[in-house]
Design an enzyme around this catalytic site. Structure first.
Site, PDB file in Angstrom:
ATOM      1  N   SER A   1     -33.573  39.761  20.084  1.00  0.00           N
ATOM      2  CA  SER A   1     -34.357  38.570  19.751  1.00  0.00           C
ATOM      3  C   SER A   1     -35.004  37.968  20.996  1.00  0.00           C
ATOM      4  CB  SER A   1     -33.462  37.516  19.087  1.00  0.00           C
ATOM      5  OG  SER A   1     -32.859  38.047  17.926  1.00  0.00           O
TER       6      SER A   1
HETATM    7  N1  SAM Z   1     -27.896  39.724  18.336  1.00  0.00           N
HETATM    8  C1  SAM Z   1     -28.655  40.880  18.726  1.00  0.00           C
HETATM    9  C2  SAM Z   1     -28.878  40.960  20.210  1.00  0.00           C
HETATM   10  O1  SAM Z   1     -28.423  40.078  20.946  1.00  0.00           O
HETATM   11  O2  SAM Z   1     -29.480  41.951  20.640  1.00  0.00           O
HETATM   12  C3  SAM Z   1     -29.981  41.003  18.007  1.00  0.00           C
HETATM   13  C4  SAM Z   1     -29.804  41.220  16.590  1.00  0.00           C
HETATM   14  S1  SAM Z   1     -31.109  42.070  15.766  1.00  0.00           S
HETATM   15  C5  SAM Z   1     -32.313  40.798  15.634  1.00  0.00           C
HETATM   16  C6  SAM Z   1     -30.292  42.118  14.156  1.00  0.00           C
HETATM   17  C7  SAM Z   1     -29.128  43.065  14.119  1.00  0.00           C
HETATM   18  O3  SAM Z   1     -28.433  42.846  12.887  1.00  0.00           O
HETATM   19  C8  SAM Z   1     -29.524  44.534  14.118  1.00  0.00           C
HETATM   20  O4  SAM Z   1     -28.846  45.210  15.140  1.00  0.00           O
HETATM   21  C9  SAM Z   1     -29.097  45.020  12.741  1.00  0.00           C
HETATM   22  O5  SAM Z   1     -28.711  46.368  12.718  1.00  0.00           O
HETATM   23  C10 SAM Z   1     -27.931  44.086  12.439  1.00  0.00           C
HETATM   24  N2  SAM Z   1     -27.562  43.951  11.027  1.00  0.00           N
HETATM   25  C11 SAM Z   1     -28.345  43.818   9.940  1.00  0.00           C
HETATM   26  N3  SAM Z   1     -27.589  43.725   8.838  1.00  0.00           N
HETATM   27  C12 SAM Z   1     -26.294  43.773   9.238  1.00  0.00           C
HETATM   28  C13 SAM Z   1     -25.026  43.720   8.584  1.00  0.00           C
HETATM   29  N4  SAM Z   1     -24.919  43.591   7.261  1.00  0.00           N
HETATM   30  N5  SAM Z   1     -23.920  43.808   9.327  1.00  0.00           N
HETATM   31  C14 SAM Z   1     -23.978  43.949  10.678  1.00  0.00           C
HETATM   32  N6  SAM Z   1     -25.136  44.016  11.353  1.00  0.00           N
HETATM   33  C15 SAM Z   1     -26.270  43.923  10.653  1.00  0.00           C
END
Ligand code: SAM
Length: 220
Positions: free
Chosen positions: A67
């Site tokens: 993000s």
């Molecule tokens: N917090 C992260 C960082 O600091 O880099 C960025 C997050 S990215 C915007 C969103 C993340 O949520 C992705 O890696 C995606 O694979 C994960 N995601 C989506 N649905 C999910 C779920 N049900 N459980 C765990 N992770 C999930």
């Protein structure tokens, strides 16, 4: 760039990033200190590190993003102002940067990622940095039952609604920060538990990748 002092270059860029965050209205000193200290470029692949301090989201592979720094700072500020210490569950480990920021701020951090490749990569980064962050590979919409309840829950992907199982895992007086809305835009939402009562308040709009899971969006 041969022969350049990268440590100094990255430090200067972190300083510029923090000055930018201040101009955007981030004022919490614990948050600003964490952004100054945590080496964001280490959460990028070596070939992309020059972009680590750009003011935008950046692809991390598998169709996911790290993000924008402002977004991470905004969510972290919302959390720390309502939940200054304790255990925090992050849903969506991604690059691991948000979890490292929370760890630096003294929280006991639990983080869940659904994509095995991202899970493995962040595991390697945490290990290399010596961070004691608890990681789980699985569907984060179902939380982390064995470690619940949590003082804070921070969801870093966009959800159609607050996942009921996550709400159950929120401690009394706990707070959840979660972007809620459609697939193209969401409102940052704060949910606070007071006994059996949940209070929900919506704030600014953002655009996150989808939260995919049993209590989120369907895959595909
Ligand atoms: N917090 C992260 C960082 O600091 O880099 C960025 C997050 S990215 C915007 C969103 C993340 O949520 C992705 O890696 C995606 O694979 C994960 N995601 C989506 N649905 C999910 C779920 N049900 N459980 C765990 N992770 C999930």
């Amino acid at each position: 760039m041969a022969g350049q002092d990268y440590g100094r270059i990255y430090r200067d860029r972190r300083y510029e990033m923090v000055e930018q965050l201040k101009r955007y209205g981030i004022t919490n000193t614990r948050v600003l200190e964490a952004f100054l200290s945590v080496e964001r470029h280490l959460f990028f692949d070596p070939e992309n590190r020059e972009h680590a301090y750009d003011d935008c989201a950046f692809p991390i592979g598998c169709g996911q993003t790290i993000s924008q720094p402002y977004t991470v700072a905004y969510m972290t500020s919302m959390l720390v102002e309502r939940c200054p210490s304790g255990t925090v569950l992050e849903i969506g480990t991604g690059s691991g940067y948000q979890a490292a920021i929370l760890d630096f701020m003294g929280y006991s951090v639990y983080t869940v990622e659904r994509i095995p490749e991202l899970f493995r990569r962040s595991l390697g980064v945490f290990k290399a940095l010596g961070l004691k962050i608890h990681q789980h590979l699985g569907d984060g919409t179902l939380g982390w039952k064995d470690e619940a309840p949590f003082n804070g829950i921070i969801v870093t992907a966009g959800a159609p609604d607050p996942p009921p199982t996550l709400l159950e895992q929120l401690a009394d007086n706990g707070v959840m920060i979660i972007p809620i809305g459609g697939s193209t835009g969401q409102q940052m939402t704060v949910i606070t538990r007071n006994g059996n009562t949940l209070q929900q308040e919506a704030f600014h709009s953002f655009a996150f990748v989808p939260l995919i899971g049993r209590e989120g969006w369907m895959d595909g």
